[in-house]
Write a protein that holds these residues in place. Structure first.
Motif, PDB file in Angstrom:
ATOM      1  N   LEU A 270       0.839  -1.195   0.000  1.00  0.00           N
ATOM      2  CA  LEU A 270       0.000   0.000   0.000  1.00  0.00           C
ATOM      3  C   LEU A 270       0.876   1.248   0.000  1.00  0.00           C
ATOM      4  N   ASN A 271       0.326   2.334  -0.472  1.00  0.00           N
ATOM      5  CA  ASN A 271       1.056   3.596  -0.540  1.00  0.00           C
ATOM      6  C   ASN A 271       0.853   4.365   0.760  1.00  0.00           C
ATOM      7  N   THR A 272       1.942   4.662   1.453  1.00  0.00           N
ATOM      8  CA  THR A 272       1.825   5.397   2.718  1.00  0.00           C
ATOM      9  C   THR A 272       1.244   6.789   2.516  1.00  0.00           C
ATOM     10  N   GLU A 273       1.323   7.301   1.272  1.00  0.00           N
ATOM     11  CA  GLU A 273       0.768   8.629   0.997  1.00  0.00           C
ATOM     12  C   GLU A 273      -0.759   8.651   1.102  1.00  0.00           C
ATOM     13  N   ASN A 274      -1.368   7.467   1.117  1.00  0.00           N
ATOM     14  CA  ASN A 274      -2.827   7.399   1.222  1.00  0.00           C
ATOM     15  C   ASN A 274      -3.314   7.501   2.666  1.00  0.00           C
ATOM     16  N   PHE A 275      -2.380   7.624   3.597  1.00  0.00           N
ATOM     17  CA  PHE A 275      -2.732   7.687   5.015  1.00  0.00           C
ATOM     18  C   PHE A 275      -2.127   8.938   5.650  1.00  0.00           C
ATOM     19  N   GLY A 276      -2.850   9.489   6.596  1.00  0.00           N
ATOM     20  CA  GLY A 276      -2.254  10.495   7.454  1.00  0.00           C
ATOM     21  C   GLY A 276      -1.552   9.793   8.601  1.00  0.00           C
ATOM     22  N   PHE A 277      -0.492  10.398   9.094  1.00  0.00           N
ATOM     23  CA  PHE A 277       0.255   9.789  10.200  1.00  0.00           C
ATOM     24  C   PHE A 277       0.540  10.822  11.279  1.00  0.00           C
ATOM     25  N   MET A 278       0.656  10.318  12.491  1.00  0.00           N
ATOM     26  CA  MET A 278       1.145  11.109  13.614  1.00  0.00           C
ATOM     27  C   MET A 278       1.870  10.145  14.540  1.00  0.00           C
ATOM     28  N   SER A 279       2.979  10.622  15.105  1.00  0.00           N
ATOM     29  CA  SER A 279       3.761   9.787  16.017  1.00  0.00           C
ATOM     30  C   SER A 279       4.129  10.585  17.261  1.00  0.00           C
ATOM     31  N   ILE A 280       4.241   9.883  18.364  1.00  0.00           N
ATOM     32  CA  ILE A 280       4.867  10.490  19.535  1.00  0.00           C
ATOM     33  C   ILE A 280       6.366  10.258  19.393  1.00  0.00           C
ATOM     34  N   ASP A 281       7.084  11.332  19.126  1.00  0.00           N
ATOM     35  CA  ASP A 281       8.531  11.388  18.888  1.00  0.00           C
ATOM     36  C   ASP A 281       8.887  10.967  17.464  1.00  0.00           C
ATOM     37  N   PRO A 282       9.994  11.522  16.943  1.00  0.00           N
ATOM     38  CA  PRO A 282      10.323  11.398  15.522  1.00  0.00           C
ATOM     39  C   PRO A 282      10.722   9.989  15.101  1.00  0.00           C
ATOM     40  N   ILE A 283      10.367   9.646  13.871  1.00  0.00           N
ATOM     41  CA  ILE A 283      10.710   8.350  13.290  1.00  0.00           C
ATOM     42  C   ILE A 283      12.063   8.466  12.588  1.00  0.00           C
ATOM     43  N   PRO A 284      13.072   7.692  13.012  1.00  0.00           N
ATOM     44  CA  PRO A 284      14.375   7.756  12.337  1.00  0.00           C
ATOM     45  C   PRO A 284      14.252   7.338  10.867  1.00  0.00           C
ATOM     46  N   PHE A 285      14.880   8.089   9.996  1.00  0.00           N
ATOM     47  CA  PHE A 285      14.904   7.768   8.560  1.00  0.00           C
ATOM     48  C   PHE A 285      13.486   7.580   8.004  1.00  0.00           C
ATOM     49  N   ALA A 286      12.565   8.422   8.452  1.00  0.00           N
ATOM     50  CA  ALA A 286      11.166   8.287   8.033  1.00  0.00           C
ATOM     51  C   ALA A 286      11.016   8.378   6.524  1.00  0.00           C
ATOM     52  N   ARG A 287      11.892   9.132   5.880  1.00  0.00           N
ATOM     53  CA  ARG A 287      11.755   9.329   4.432  1.00  0.00           C
ATOM     54  C   ARG A 287      12.014   8.050   3.640  1.00  0.00           C
TER      55      ARG A 287
END
Length: 334
Positions: A270-287
């Motif tokens: 699935l394409n992650t662009e089809n979802f909104g996301f929120m996290s508590i604290d930053p995701i390393p290498f999220a890109r």
């Protein structure tokens, strides 16, 4: 030597509570094997008689080792990286050596870490416990109290003890994250949480519910509980995908939880662009997932620095009535 100066023995404690020395020894060494009422009576008597077990007494007679222990629940969690750096740097500056323990979420490993630090005559301990459930009362607590060793808690709080700590502003951090999702128009939101009885989880869910109430939007909210690692959240998202339930947005209540969700979506094609996301604290290498991830970021270096400074002041006897320190979170992009 005057009678009131005589060192108390385990026999004195046993006589005081009207129990056998075997029962008292069992309570002090394996408290999980005795009833709580019995343990409380024995600990109260030991405190009243100033009884100190032989192993701890030997440590107290010796000069402190100038060792500080840092016990964390999961070294794989990026949350602890800057915390460790801050503690290690400040410890070196104050001429303390740092011993790092990863309990991997195991109460038994946590107990062994505490016992190791006591055997090394550690000057103090910074502890991120394996659980912050209100009923979590690890068996080693009485040993810390008898040894009178300074302890500072971080992130997860063991309740019903008077150790000071440095914690995250869990309610407001979750509020800010949910508020941001709602303002972007997301209405079907999946919450991936930690353990159901965790006080961190409960406070973050309260913040989320308050954000929903304040905006008064009709929201479809799904909550899946797990732990603080990737596996349960990943499995939860896999199962929801198989059931063809696809939310508008996913709010992961810590770094590893959010990573688990991202991996599940990516592996399902699935394409992650089809979802909104929120996290508590930053995701390393999220890109690497092809997406920027909004998050509520806490200054974990400041958390570690506050904890080690609090501990060193306590070790030196300079601490007064120590107040807990709360680290606020701010909305940012991974």
């Amino acid at each position: 030597m005057k009678k009131d100066q005589k060192k108390s023995t385990i026999t004195d404690v046993a006589k005081h509570v009207g129990m056998t020395t075997i029962t008292v020894s069992r309570a002090l060494n394996t408290p999980e094997k005795v009833k709580r009422e019995t343990l409380e009576r024995i600990l109260a008597a030991a405190s009243e008689l100033n009884y100190v077990p032989n192993a701890i007494a030997r440590n107290l007679k010796s000069k402190q080792s100038h060792i500080i222990g840092l016990i964390i629940a999961n070294i794989d969690n990026p949350f602890y990286e800057n915390t460790f750096k801050a503690v290690n740097h400040a410890a070196k500056e104050s001429n303390y050596s740092l011993m790092l323990f990863d309990t991997d979420g195991s109460e038994e490993q946590e107990k062994k870490a505490i016992e190791t630090l006591l055997s090394y005559q550690a000057s103090g301990i910074i502890l991120s416990a394996v659980s912050d459930d209100k009923n979590y009362m690890p068996s080693y607590l009485h040993k810390l109290k008898l040894a009178n060793i300074p302890v500072v808690q971080i992130d997860r709080k063991i309740h019903n003890i008077d150790f000071p700590g440095v914690y995250l502003d869990n309610f407001n951090s979750a509020y800010k994250g949910m508020d941001a999702l709602l303002k972007k128009g997301f209405r079907n939101i999946l919450i991936l949480a930690g353990p159901k009885t965790s006080q961190i989880t409960l406070n973050r869910l309260k913040g989320i519910q308050q954000a929903i109430m304040d905006q008064e939007h009709p929201i479809e909210l799904t909550i899946k509980y797990g732990d603080y690692t990737k596996t349960p959240s990943k499995q939860a998202v896999v199962e929801l995908i198989q059931e063809q339930y696809l939310p508008d947005a996913i709010f992961g209540l810590n770094i590893l939880i959010t990573l688990g969700a991202l991996e599940a979506i990516q592996e399902a094609g699935l394409n992650t662009e089809n979802f909104g996301f929120m996290s508590i604290d930053p995701i390393p290498f999220a890109r690497t997932f092809g997406k920027t991830i909004p998050c509520i970021k806490h200054d974990t270096y400041a958390l570690g620095l506050a904890a080690i400074n609090m501990l060193i002041q306590d070790i030196k006897g300079n601490s007064k009535e120590t107040q807990d320190i709360i680290i606020e979170g701010n909305l940012t992009i991974s």
